[in-house]
Design a protein around this motif. Sequence first.
Motif, short mmCIF file in Angstrom:
data_model
loop_
_atom_site.label_atom_id
_atom_site.label_comp_id
_atom_site.label_asym_id
_atom_site.label_seq_id
_atom_site.Cartn_x
_atom_site.Cartn_y
_atom_site.Cartn_z
N GLN A 163 0.77 -1.14 0.11
CA GLN A 163 0.00 -0.13 0.01
C GLN A 163 0.70 1.22 -0.04
OE1 GLN A 163 -2.23 0.91 3.54
NE2 GLN A 163 -4.11 1.11 2.01
N ILE A 164 1.94 1.33 0.81
CA ILE A 164 2.66 2.27 0.88
C ILE A 164 3.68 2.69 -0.51
CG2 ILE A 164 4.96 3.30 1.95
CD1 ILE A 164 4.00 2.26 4.70
N TYR A 165 4.08 1.39 -0.88
CA TYR A 165 4.63 1.48 -2.36
C TYR A 165 3.76 2.13 -3.51
CZ TYR A 165 6.98 -0.06 -6.60
OH TYR A 165 7.63 -0.19 -7.70
N LEU A 166 2.75 1.60 -3.46
CA LEU A 166 1.53 2.22 -4.56
C LEU A 166 1.32 3.59 -4.35
CD1 LEU A 166 -0.75 -0.90 -5.01
CD2 LEU A 166 0.94 -0.11 -6.34
N MET A 167 1.15 3.88 -3.06
CA MET A 167 0.69 5.40 -2.64
C MET A 167 2.05 6.33 -3.08
SD MET A 167 -1.50 5.79 0.76
CE MET A 167 -0.46 4.56 1.82
#
Length: 205
Positions: free
Chosen positions: A161-165
Motif C-alpha cells: 500500500q505504501i509503495y503504491l501510494m
Amino acid sequence: MNEKFYTLPPEKQQRIINAGFRVFSQNSYRKSPMQEIADEAGISKSLLFHYFRNKKELYLFLWNKAADITCEHLAKNRCYDSTDLFEMMERGMYAKIQMMCRYPDMAAFAMKAFYEKEPAVFEEIQKSYRMHFNQKAADALAGLDPDDFIPGLDLAMMYRQIYLMSVGYLWEIAQRGESLDAETLEKDFGAMLAFWKNVYLRKPS
C-alpha cells in the motif's frame, strides 16, 4: 546490445542514457524518435543504431539500467541495513535525490515505461517489474518486528500500500507535467512518512 557501448567513456554513456530517459519519458514508446535521442545525446542516428540494434533494445536497456541504478543507490545508502521500515524509506528518499541529480529524467521514464501498453515491450517490462518489486519487498520486510506495528497488521499488505501510494504521488506529478525537485520530494515525502508512522506504528503504552 552492442558491447561497444560499454567501451565509450562514462560521460558519453551517461549522455546517451539521459537522452533516452528524457525522450522516452515525454512520449509513448511508438512516438519516441530515435533521431531525437541521437540529437539529444550529440551523436548520429547511425551511431546510436551501432550501439543498439533497434528502439526496443534501447528501451529495454534503459528500463534495466534504471533498475540497476536504483539498486546501486539503495545499497550505497544502506537502505536495507536497518530493521526500521521508515528509516529504510527515508534512506531510500535520499537515494532517489542522488539519482535525480545524476539522471534527472529517470524516474519519469520508469513511470512511463511501467504504464506503456506497446506489445513490443509490455510483457518484458511487467515481468521485470514483478521480479524487482518482489525482491525489494522481501528485502524491506525481512527484518521487521511485527511488535513495532499496530496489532494484527499485515506487513506485506502495508508495504504494498505504501509503495503504491508513493508511485501514485510520482505519477500525479508526471501527469501534471511538473518537474520534481529534491526540495519538494524531501518535503512531501517527509509529510507522507509522518502520516504512515502515525497510522501503522504501535502507540507507546
